[in-house]
Design a protein around this motif. Structure first.
Motif, PDB file in Angstrom:
ATOM      1  N   GLY A 111      -9.497 -10.357  20.320  1.00 41.58           N
ATOM      2  CA  GLY A 111      -8.269 -10.075  21.057  1.00 41.58           C
ATOM      3  C   GLY A 111      -7.562  -8.840  20.541  1.00 41.58           C
ATOM      4  N   PHE A 112      -6.739  -8.245  21.409  1.00 39.35           N
ATOM      5  CA  PHE A 112      -5.951  -7.090  21.007  1.00 39.35           C
ATOM      6  C   PHE A 112      -5.009  -7.461  19.863  1.00 39.35           C
ATOM      7  CE2 PHE A 112      -6.405  -5.800  25.646  1.00 39.35           C
ATOM      8  CZ  PHE A 112      -7.333  -4.800  25.384  1.00 39.35           C
ATOM      9  N   ALA A 113      -4.769  -6.501  18.971  1.00 38.29           N
ATOM     10  CA  ALA A 113      -3.745  -6.644  17.947  1.00 38.29           C
ATOM     11  C   ALA A 113      -2.469  -5.963  18.433  1.00 38.29           C
ATOM     12  CB  ALA A 113      -4.202  -6.012  16.638  1.00 38.29           C
ATOM     13  N   PRO A 114      -1.324  -6.622  18.313  1.00 38.33           N
ATOM     14  CA  PRO A 114      -0.072  -5.995  18.717  1.00 38.33           C
ATOM     15  C   PRO A 114       0.362  -4.942  17.702  1.00 38.33           C
ATOM     16  CG  PRO A 114       0.374  -8.102  17.702  1.00 38.33           C
ATOM     17  CD  PRO A 114      -1.127  -7.977  17.774  1.00 38.33           C
ATOM     18  N   VAL A 115       1.115  -3.958  18.162  1.00 34.63           N
ATOM     19  CA  VAL A 115       1.672  -2.923  17.294  1.00 34.63           C
ATOM     20  C   VAL A 115       3.150  -2.754  17.662  1.00 34.63           C
ATOM     21  CG1 VAL A 115       1.515  -0.539  16.482  1.00 34.63           C
ATOM     22  CG2 VAL A 115      -0.552  -1.724  17.264  1.00 34.63           C
ATOM     23  N   PHE A 116       4.026  -2.952  16.686  1.00 37.41           N
ATOM     24  CA  PHE A 116       5.465  -2.782  16.894  1.00 37.41           C
ATOM     25  C   PHE A 116       5.949  -1.699  15.939  1.00 37.41           C
ATOM     26  CE2 PHE A 116       4.274  -7.197  17.611  1.00 37.41           C
ATOM     27  CZ  PHE A 116       4.781  -7.443  18.878  1.00 37.41           C
ATOM     28  N   ALA A 117       6.789  -0.793  16.430  1.00 35.54           N
ATOM     29  CA  ALA A 117       7.206   0.340  15.604  1.00 35.54           C
ATOM     30  C   ALA A 117       8.691   0.618  15.754  1.00 35.54           C
ATOM     31  CB  ALA A 117       6.399   1.585  15.965  1.00 35.54           C
ATOM     32  N   LEU A 118       9.293   1.053  14.650  1.00 32.66           N
ATOM     33  CA  LEU A 118      10.712   1.386  14.610  1.00 32.66           C
ATOM     34  C   LEU A 118      10.909   2.540  13.626  1.00 32.66           C
ATOM     35  CD1 LEU A 118      13.792   0.618  15.121  1.00 32.66           C
ATOM     36  CD2 LEU A 118      13.583  -0.795  13.053  1.00 32.66           C
ATOM     37  N   GLY A 165       2.843  -1.264  21.176  1.00 32.60           N
ATOM     38  CA  GLY A 165       1.523  -0.831  21.605  1.00 32.60           C
ATOM     39  C   GLY A 165       0.508  -1.932  21.384  1.00 32.60           C
ATOM     40  N   LEU A 166      -0.752  -1.635  21.674  1.00 32.64           N
ATOM     41  CA  LEU A 166      -1.856  -2.565  21.439  1.00 32.64           C
ATOM     42  C   LEU A 166      -2.986  -1.826  20.756  1.00 32.64           C
ATOM     43  CD1 LEU A 166      -2.019  -4.424  24.883  1.00 32.64           C
ATOM     44  CD2 LEU A 166      -1.230  -5.399  22.713  1.00 32.64           C
ATOM     45  N   ALA A 167      -3.722  -2.551  19.905  1.00 33.63           N
ATOM     46  CA  ALA A 167      -4.841  -1.937  19.189  1.00 33.63           C
ATOM     47  C   ALA A 167      -6.112  -2.745  19.373  1.00 33.63           C
ATOM     48  CB  ALA A 167      -4.516  -1.810  17.701  1.00 33.63           C
ATOM     49  N   ARG A 168      -7.216  -2.035  19.583  1.00 36.12           N
ATOM     50  CA  ARG A 168      -8.543  -2.668  19.591  1.00 36.12           C
ATOM     51  C   ARG A 168      -8.997  -2.840  18.157  1.00 36.12           C
ATOM     52  NH1 ARG A 168      -8.668   1.221  23.765  1.00 36.12           N
ATOM     53  NH2 ARG A 168      -8.939   0.295  25.840  1.00 36.12           N
ATOM     54  N   ASN A 179       3.303   4.111  21.089  1.00 36.87           N
ATOM     55  CA  ASN A 179       3.584   3.506  22.391  1.00 36.87           C
ATOM     56  C   ASN A 179       2.409   3.673  23.349  1.00 36.87           C
ATOM     57  OD1 ASN A 179       4.884   2.295  24.511  1.00 36.87           O
ATOM     58  ND2 ASN A 179       6.083   4.096  25.069  1.00 36.87           N
ATOM     59  N   HIS A 180       1.238   3.107  22.998  1.00 38.01           N
ATOM     60  CA  HIS A 180       0.077   3.231  23.866  1.00 38.01           C
ATOM     61  C   HIS A 180      -1.022   2.274  23.396  1.00 38.01           C
ATOM     62  CE1 HIS A 180      -0.716   5.969  20.487  1.00 38.01           C
ATOM     63  NE2 HIS A 180      -1.992   5.814  20.731  1.00 38.01           N
ATOM     64  N   MET A 181      -2.069   2.174  24.197  1.00 37.35           N
ATOM     65  CA  MET A 181      -3.276   1.477  23.771  1.00 37.35           C
ATOM     66  C   MET A 181      -4.033   2.383  22.819  1.00 37.35           C
ATOM     67  SD  MET A 181      -5.403  -1.072  23.895  1.00 37.35           S
ATOM     68  CE  MET A 181      -5.062  -2.054  25.355  1.00 37.35           C
ATOM     69  N   THR A 204      13.060   6.475   7.705  1.00 38.83           N
ATOM     70  CA  THR A 204      12.212   5.287   7.538  1.00 38.83           C
ATOM     71  C   THR A 204      11.375   5.010   8.780  1.00 38.83           C
ATOM     72  OG1 THR A 204      13.879   4.321   6.073  1.00 38.83           O
ATOM     73  CG2 THR A 204      12.225   2.820   6.980  1.00 38.83           C
ATOM     74  N   LEU A 205      10.117   4.618   8.564  1.00 38.67           N
ATOM     75  CA  LEU A 205       9.225   4.134   9.616  1.00 38.67           C
ATOM     76  C   LEU A 205       8.762   2.733   9.247  1.00 38.67           C
ATOM     77  CD1 LEU A 205       7.334   4.423  12.109  1.00 38.67           C
ATOM     78  CD2 LEU A 205       5.641   5.446  10.554  1.00 38.67           C
ATOM     79  N   ILE A 206       8.877   1.799  10.191  1.00 39.71           N
ATOM     80  CA  ILE A 206       8.343   0.444  10.013  1.00 39.71           C
ATOM     81  C   ILE A 206       7.300   0.184  11.089  1.00 39.71           C
ATOM     82  CG2 ILE A 206       8.847  -2.014   9.860  1.00 39.71           C
ATOM     83  CD1 ILE A 206      11.746  -1.342   9.270  1.00 39.71           C
ATOM     84  N   ILE A 207       6.114  -0.193  10.666  1.00 39.39           N
ATOM     85  CA  ILE A 207       5.038  -0.603  11.571  1.00 39.39           C
ATOM     86  C   ILE A 207       4.718  -2.066  11.287  1.00 39.39           C
ATOM     87  CG2 ILE A 207       2.630  -0.255  12.270  1.00 39.39           C
ATOM     88  CD1 ILE A 207       4.432   2.071  12.956  1.00 39.39           C
ATOM     89  N   VAL A 208       4.667  -2.887  12.328  1.00 38.31           N
ATOM     90  CA  VAL A 208       4.210  -4.275  12.196  1.00 38.31           C
ATOM     91  C   VAL A 208       3.014  -4.452  13.125  1.00 38.31           C
ATOM     92  CG1 VAL A 208       4.795  -6.712  12.411  1.00 38.31           C
ATOM     93  CG2 VAL A 208       6.562  -5.068  11.734  1.00 38.31           C
ATOM     94  N   THR A 209       1.897  -4.882  12.559  1.00 38.40           N
ATOM     95  CA  THR A 209       0.685  -5.062  13.371  1.00 38.40           C
ATOM     96  C   THR A 209      -0.139  -6.210  12.798  1.00 38.40           C
ATOM     97  OG1 THR A 209      -1.205  -3.886  14.360  1.00 38.40           O
ATOM     98  CG2 THR A 209      -0.688  -3.367  12.067  1.00 38.40           C
ATOM     99  N   ALA A 210      -1.369  -6.328  13.257  1.00 35.61           N
ATOM    100  CA  ALA A 210      -2.283  -7.368  12.778  1.00 35.61           C
ATOM    101  C   ALA A 210      -3.671  -6.764  12.623  1.00 35.61           C
ATOM    102  CB  ALA A 210      -2.335  -8.538  13.764  1.00 35.61           C
ATOM    103  N   ASP A 211      -4.486  -7.361  11.767  1.00 37.59           N
ATOM    104  CA  ASP A 211      -5.854  -6.860  11.616  1.00 37.59           C
ATOM    105  C   ASP A 211      -6.780  -7.436  12.689  1.00 37.59           C
ATOM    106  OD1 ASP A 211      -5.686  -9.413  10.567  1.00 37.59           O
ATOM    107  OD2 ASP A 211      -6.865  -8.981   8.777  1.00 37.59           O
TER     108      ASP A 211
END
Length: 467
Positions: A434-441, A67-70, A449-451, A303-310
Motif C-alpha cells: 500500500g501507499f505510504a502517506p507523507v505529511f509535511a509542514l 502526498g503519497l509514496a510508493r 505535495n504529489h505522488m 523548521t521542516l517536519i516530515i511524517v511518513t511511513a516505511d
C-alpha cells in the motif's frame, strides 16, 4: 513535447529550492507499518469515543501538505523495513534485508543524516525499537543483512552522531557469526558517548554529555520499548526520548540539527494483528509529533517536519462487509495481546497449571472487557473455552507466532473476537504494498505535495536543508 514539459518541471523545482530559505532544523518522523488505514482507523476510533461518526484528527494529518509514496524495493513489490528504511534514509533502492548498501550489496549509500552531519549539523536517531533495528540502522549503518546487530552497532559508533535514543542495542557482544566481540557499550564510552538508562538517569547525566545514548532501564530487560497500552511510569517513552533528543541537539548549537524519530512498535502490533495496540501506538507517535510541532512554533521560518511511513503492515481493513464500524469497542482492551499472553503464563505459574475456566474468564473480563463490557455469543465463548481446554486441560502449550511475538492461544482468540466486534480485519501478518502517506509542514513542505517514490523524500530533504 513531453521532454520539454519534463525540463520545465525540473527547472521549476530547482528554482523553488534555490529561492527559499534552507531548513535549519529537520524532523523526519517515520511510523513503521503505519499505512493509511492505521491512521484513518485511529482518527475514527477517537471520534467514536466522542460519540460521533467521522474523525478526530491527529496533529500530523492537519499539516498543510499531503502526498503519497510508493514503497517497492529493488527485489520485491512488497518491501521489508531494511530496504524501505534505506530508501527513506538514502534515496536509493536496495534489496529486502539490506541496510545502507545498494542493490549489489557491496557499495555503501549514505543517508540524509550523514549528509547533515557532514554539513556541521548535530544529528539524532530516535526509535521505540532497538537502536540496531532496520529503520534506525539505515541512517548510519552499511550491512548486507539487517540482523547483523553487532556489526550495525559498530557502525553507530563510527557515525559519530550526537544522540541515539531507543530501547537498547540487542547484541552488544555477539557477532553475526556467533563469535564473541568486544563489548560495544564499552567502545561507545571510549568514543565519548555517555550512556543513560531510563529518563531519570538521562536527567542526571545530560548536563555533562556532549554525545548521548539514551536507552531503557537495564532491569526492564526489553529489546523494544513497552507498548504504549502496557507502559507504566517506570518505562521510557518515545515522547521522553524525543524531548531528550531536542534538548541534547540544541544545547550550545547554533548550526541546526537533523532528527529522525521512528514509531517502530506500530509495526510490531500490526504484525500481531492487534488493532487496539496498533491504534495506541499511532496515538503515541502523535505525541512525539506534538513535541516537534511545539519546536516548530518557536522556529517556524527554519523548521521542516516530515511524517511518513516505511510501508503498511497487516493489510488492515476498516469494515468487514456490513457497512458499519464499531471501533469504540477497542477501548475495553487495556493491555496488548502480548501482555495478556504474559499474564496467562504468570497465572499458570502461580496456580501450578491448575487454572480454572473462571480464572480465565475473570482475566479476560479485566483486560479485554469480554463478558463485563462486551457481550459474548455462545460461539465466541466456545472458541475461548476450547483454547482453555486445549491449553490447561490437555496441556498443549503450543503458541501462536507472528514475526515478533509468540502468544498464548487464548490471548490470540480473545484479540480476534474483539477485532471482529470492532469490524476490523487483516489480510496478513506481514507487509503490504500500500501507499505510504507523507505529511509535511514548514520550510519546503510544498515540495512534498504529489505522488512520489519513497526515495524522493530524503532527496528533497537534502535540497531543502542544503546538505
Amino acid at each position: 513535447m513531453k521532454r520539454i514539459f519534463f525540463i520545465f518541471i525540473v527547472l521549476g523545482f530547482s528554482l523553488t529550492i534555490c529561492s527559499q530559505d534552507k531548513a535549519k532544523y529537520v524532523f523526519y518522523i517515520i511510523g513503521d507499518g503505519m499505512g493509511l488505514n492505521q491512521i484513518n482507523g485511529t482518527e475514527m476510533y477517537l471520534a467514536e469515543l466522542d460519540g460521533k461518526i467521522g474523525v478526530n484528527p491527529l496533529l500530523f494529518t492537519q499539516f498543510p501538505v499531503v502526498g503519497l509514496a510508493r514503497t517497492f524495493s529493488a527485489s520485491s513489490g512488497v518491501t521489508d523495513s531494511a530496504a524501505a528504511g534505506t530508501a527513506l534514509a538514502t534515496g536509493s533502492k536496495t534489496k529486502n534485508g539490506t541496510i545502507g548498501l545498494d542493490s549489489t550489496l557491496v557499495n555503501p549509500v549514505y543517508s540524509v543524516a550523514v549528509k547533515a552531519k557532514n554539513k556541521g549539523k548535530k544529528v539524532g536517531i530516535v526509535t521505540s525499537c532497538g537502536l540496531d533495528d532496520a529503520t534506525p540502522a539505515a541512517f548510519y549503518a552499511h550491512q548486507p543483512k539487517r540482523n547483523m546487530h553487532y556489526e550495525i552497532a559498530l557502525d553507530a559508533i563510527t557515525s559519530d552522531f550526537d544522540f541515539f535514543g531507543g530501547a537498547t542495542f540487542t547484541k552488544p557482544e555477539t557477532r553475526y557469526d556467533g563469535s564473541k566481540g568486544p563489548n560495544v557499550y564499552l567502545q561507545m564510552e571510549e568514543k565519548g558517548y555517555v550512556l543513560a538508562y531510563g529518563y531519570d538517569d538521562y536527567k542526571k547525566k545530560t548536563p555533562y554529555a556532549n554525545k548521548m545514548i539514551l536507552m531503557e532501564r537495564k532491569e526492564a530487560d526489553l529489546y523494544d520499548l513497552m507498548y504504549a497500552i502496557d507502559r507504566d511510569k517506570t518505562n521510557l517513552s518515545l515522547a521522553q526520548i524525543t524531548e531528550a533528543a531536542i534538548e541534547q541537539l540544541t544545547r550550545d548549537n547554533s548550526d541546526g540539527f537533523f532528527l529522525m524519530i521512528e514509531g517502530g512498535t506500530i509495526d510490531m502490533a500490526c504484525h500481531a494483528n492487534d488493532a487496539a495496540t496498533a491504534i495506541a501506538e499511532v496515538i503515541d507517535l502523535n505525541e512525539s509529533v506534538k513535541i516537534a510541532y511545539d519546536f516548530y512554533q518557536n522556529h517556524p521560518e527554519e523548521t521542516l517536519i516530515i511524517v511518513t511511513a516505511d510501508h503498511e503492515t497487516g493489510g488492515m481493513v476498516l469494515g468487514t462487509g456490513a457497512s458499519q464500524l464499531n471501533l469504540k469497542v477497542l477501548q475495553h482492551q487495556t493491555i496488548s495481546q502480548n501482555a495478556l499472553s504474559s499474564k496467562i503464563v504468570e497465572l499458570r505459574k502461580q496456580k501450578d497449571n491448575k487454572v480454572s475456566w473462571e480464572d480465565i474468564k475473570s482475566l479476560l473480563s479485566e483486560t479485554m472487557g469480554l463478558w463485563s463490557e462486551v457481550p459474548m455469543s455462545d460461539l465466541e465463548e466456545k472458541l475461548i473455552y476450547e483454547a482453555f481446554d486445549d491449553t490447561f486441560v490437555k496441556g498443549n502449550l503450543t503458541k501462536e507466532k507472528s514475526l515478533y511475538q509468540e502468544d498464548e492461544k487464548i490471548s490470540v482468540i480473545a484479540r480476534n473476537i474483539l477485532n471482529k466486534k470492532a469490524l476490523v480485519s487483516w489480510t496478513s501478518r506481514n507487509h503490504s504494498a500500500g501507499f505510504a502517506p507523507v505529511f509535511a509542514l514548514g520550510v519546503g513542505a510544498e515540495l512534498f505535495n504529489h505522488m512520489m517514490d519513497n526515495t524522493c523524500i530524503p532527496n528533497i530533504i537534502t535540497e531543502v536543508a542544503g546538505y
